[in-house]
Each structure stands twice: as C-alpha cells, then as structure tokens.
Design a protein around this motif. Structure first.
Motif, PDB file in Angstrom:
ATOM      1  N   LEU A 117       0.830  -1.210   0.000  1.00 17.18           N
ATOM      2  CA  LEU A 117       0.000   0.000   0.000  1.00 17.18           C
ATOM      3  C   LEU A 117       0.862   1.257   0.000  1.00 17.18           C
ATOM      4  N   ARG A 118       1.937   1.252   0.783  1.00 23.00           N
ATOM      5  CA  ARG A 118       2.851   2.410   0.804  1.00 23.00           C
ATOM      6  C   ARG A 118       3.499   2.622  -0.563  1.00 23.00           C
ATOM      7  N   THR A 119       3.934   1.542  -1.163  1.00 19.29           N
ATOM      8  CA  THR A 119       4.588   1.627  -2.473  1.00 19.29           C
ATOM      9  C   THR A 119       3.626   2.175  -3.522  1.00 19.29           C
ATOM     10  N   ILE A 120       2.398   1.696  -3.509  1.00 19.90           N
ATOM     11  CA  ILE A 120       1.405   2.168  -4.480  1.00 19.90           C
ATOM     12  C   ILE A 120       1.091   3.641  -4.250  1.00 19.90           C
ATOM     13  N   ALA A 121       0.918   4.044  -2.989  1.00 18.84           N
ATOM     14  CA  ALA A 121       0.601   5.440  -2.681  1.00 18.84           C
ATOM     15  C   ALA A 121       1.764   6.378  -3.041  1.00 18.84           C
ATOM     16  N   GLN A 122       2.981   5.948  -2.787  1.00 24.15           N
ATOM     17  CA  GLN A 122       4.138   6.818  -2.994  1.00 24.15           C
ATOM     18  C   GLN A 122       4.698   6.775  -4.405  1.00 24.15           C
ATOM     19  N   ARG A 123       4.718   5.591  -5.025  1.00 24.52           N
ATOM     20  CA  ARG A 123       5.416   5.431  -6.302  1.00 24.52           C
ATOM     21  C   ARG A 123       4.491   5.317  -7.510  1.00 24.52           C
ATOM     22  N   GLU A 124       3.199   5.038  -7.273  1.00 23.01           N
ATOM     23  CA  GLU A 124       2.205   4.915  -8.332  1.00 23.01           C
ATOM     24  C   GLU A 124       2.679   4.019  -9.479  1.00 23.01           C
ATOM     25  N   PRO A 125       2.956   2.746  -9.183  1.00 21.74           N
ATOM     26  CA  PRO A 125       3.445   1.837 -10.229  1.00 21.74           C
ATOM     27  C   PRO A 125       2.408   1.639 -11.328  1.00 21.74           C
ATOM     28  N   GLU A 126       2.900   1.354 -12.525  1.00 22.69           N
ATOM     29  CA  GLU A 126       2.042   1.216 -13.704  1.00 22.69           C
ATOM     30  C   GLU A 126       1.434  -0.173 -13.851  1.00 22.69           C
ATOM     31  N   SER A 127       1.933  -1.154 -13.098  1.00 19.00           N
ATOM     32  CA  SER A 127       1.448  -2.527 -13.261  1.00 19.00           C
ATOM     33  C   SER A 127       1.773  -3.341 -12.008  1.00 19.00           C
ATOM     34  N   ILE A 128       1.212  -4.548 -11.983  1.00 21.65           N
ATOM     35  CA  ILE A 128       1.532  -5.473 -10.904  1.00 21.65           C
ATOM     36  C   ILE A 128       3.004  -5.855 -10.974  1.00 21.65           C
ATOM     37  N   ARG A 129       3.493  -6.073 -12.178  1.00 21.34           N
ATOM     38  CA  ARG A 129       4.901  -6.442 -12.365  1.00 21.34           C
ATOM     39  C   ARG A 129       5.830  -5.338 -11.838  1.00 21.34           C
ATOM     40  N   GLU A 130       5.512  -4.090 -12.138  1.00 20.34           N
ATOM     41  CA  GLU A 130       6.344  -2.989 -11.638  1.00 20.34           C
ATOM     42  C   GLU A 130       6.256  -2.895 -10.121  1.00 20.34           C
ATOM     43  N   THR A 131       5.081  -3.141  -9.578  1.00 14.93           N
ATOM     44  CA  THR A 131       4.927  -3.140  -8.119  1.00 14.93           C
ATOM     45  C   THR A 131       5.832  -4.192  -7.505  1.00 14.93           C
ATOM     46  N   ALA A 132       5.832  -5.388  -8.073  1.00 11.02           N
ATOM     47  CA  ALA A 132       6.685  -6.477  -7.571  1.00 11.02           C
ATOM     48  C   ALA A 132       8.154  -6.084  -7.642  1.00 11.02           C
ATOM     49  N   ARG A 133       8.553  -5.442  -8.736  1.00 11.61           N
ATOM     50  CA  ARG A 133       9.945  -5.008  -8.877  1.00 11.61           C
ATOM     51  C   ARG A 133      10.300  -3.983  -7.797  1.00 11.61           C
ATOM     52  N   LEU A 134       9.389  -3.053  -7.529  1.00 11.53           N
ATOM     53  CA  LEU A 134       9.659  -2.001  -6.540  1.00 11.53           C
ATOM     54  C   LEU A 134       9.817  -2.562  -5.125  1.00 11.53           C
ATOM     55  N   VAL A 135       9.070  -3.617  -4.810  1.00 10.70           N
ATOM     56  CA  VAL A 135       9.180  -4.197  -3.467  1.00 10.70           C
ATOM     57  C   VAL A 135      10.118  -5.396  -3.431  1.00 10.70           C
ATOM     58  N   GLU A 136      10.713  -5.704  -4.589  1.00 12.39           N
ATOM     59  CA  GLU A 136      11.688  -6.791  -4.714  1.00 12.39           C
ATOM     60  C   GLU A 136      11.109  -8.120  -4.238  1.00 12.39           C
ATOM     61  N   ARG A 137       9.935  -8.447  -4.802  1.00 14.10           N
ATOM     62  CA  ARG A 137       9.260  -9.705  -4.472  1.00 14.10           C
ATOM     63  C   ARG A 137       8.783 -10.385  -5.744  1.00 14.10           C
ATOM     64  N   ASP A 138       8.424 -11.650  -5.622  1.00 16.31           N
ATOM     65  CA  ASP A 138       7.924 -12.447  -6.724  1.00 16.31           C
ATOM     66  C   ASP A 138       6.581 -11.881  -7.223  1.00 16.31           C
ATOM     67  N   VAL A 139       6.410 -11.818  -8.523  1.00  8.33           N
ATOM     68  CA  VAL A 139       5.198 -11.248  -9.127  1.00  8.33           C
ATOM     69  C   VAL A 139       3.954 -12.010  -8.673  1.00  8.33           C
ATOM     70  N   ARG A 140       4.022 -13.316  -8.617  1.00  3.07           N
ATOM     71  CA  ARG A 140       2.849 -14.115  -8.224  1.00  3.07           C
ATOM     72  C   ARG A 140       2.427 -13.793  -6.794  1.00  3.07           C
TER      73      ARG A 140
END
Length: 139
Positions: free
Chosen positions: A65-88
């Motif tokens: 939630l913090r990452t989405i609020a602060q970084r506004e990622p364009e996709s689930i894949r980008e969100t996973a990259r930003l938090v350094e976790r597996d996409v699934r």
C-alpha cells in the motif's frame, strides 16, 4: 471533533474500523464524490472479522500500500519489482487488498495498475464490545 477524510496536510485518510460503521455517512461521501465535490465526511471500511483487520496491517500488505501510494506503479509487475518480491506473491497480496476494498485495479491494455485514493490509513479497534445478551454471544 469529527474525523474527516482530509488530514491537515491535505492528504486523504481511509479509516478502518472493526464493527463500527456509518453507512449513511459513507453514502453521503460517495454522493459528494459523484458530484465532483471534496467530501466533508470520512471514508471507512468496516470489518466484522478481526482477521480482516490483521490482513490489512500485515507488514507485506502495508509495504504494498505504501509503495502504491508513494510510487504509483504502472502494473503489478512494476509493483513487484519495486518491493523486490515475486510477481505471483505480489499479485496474490494485491488481490487480497482489492477484496478488502483497500485498492482498485485500473486496466490499461493487458496490464492492471493498482491504485489507492488515500495516503494514510487509521485503524480503530475497540477493546470493549457492545453489550450483548448471552444468547447473542453464543449464536
């Protein structure tokens, strides 16, 4: 003093409550948003199961939630990259947060963009239960 959805710094707050809802206030808030107004009321999500409150406050979900609020990622894949976790894993956590009404997905082509409209969450968890009869408590 009444709580509003707008914080002193101009941000928006989502209130998470356990068994304390104000459906009329929530409806008024959504009507104001539909009219393009900034509502004076507050937004809240009400859970009847304490496990749902726990799901909101788990560290990995808060990180998302913090990452989405602060970084506004364009996709689930980008969100996973930003938090350094597996996409699934991220996809599963985001689906859970959507189920809890804490985020929405905007579909852009084949991508799903996770979004939140607030920049803080306030959790209200009463330690005392409303008066109930013994029959109601055992139901």
């Amino acid at each position: 003093m009444a709580k509003t959805g707008n914080s002193p710094d101009g941000g928006r707050t989502l209130y998470v409550r356990f068994r304390h809802g104000d459906e009329d206030g929530l409806r008024d808030t959504f009507r104001a948003l539909d009219r393009g107004e900034t509502p004076e009321s507050h937004f809240e999500v009400v859970f009847e199961d304490p496990a749902d409150v726990h799901r909101v406050t788990r560290p990995r979900n808060l990180e998302l939630l913090r990452t989405i609020a602060q970084r506004e990622p364009e996709s689930i894949r980008e969100t996973a990259r930003l938090v350094e976790r597996d996409v699934r894993q991220v996809h599963d956590n985001l689906a859970e947060l959507e189920e809890l009404h804490l985020l929405e997905f905007e579909e852009e082509g084949r991508q799903k963009r996770p979004t939140v409209w607030y920049d803080s969450i306030e959790v209200d968890l009463s330690l005392t239960a409303p008066e109930t009869t013994r029959d109601e408590a055992n139901a």
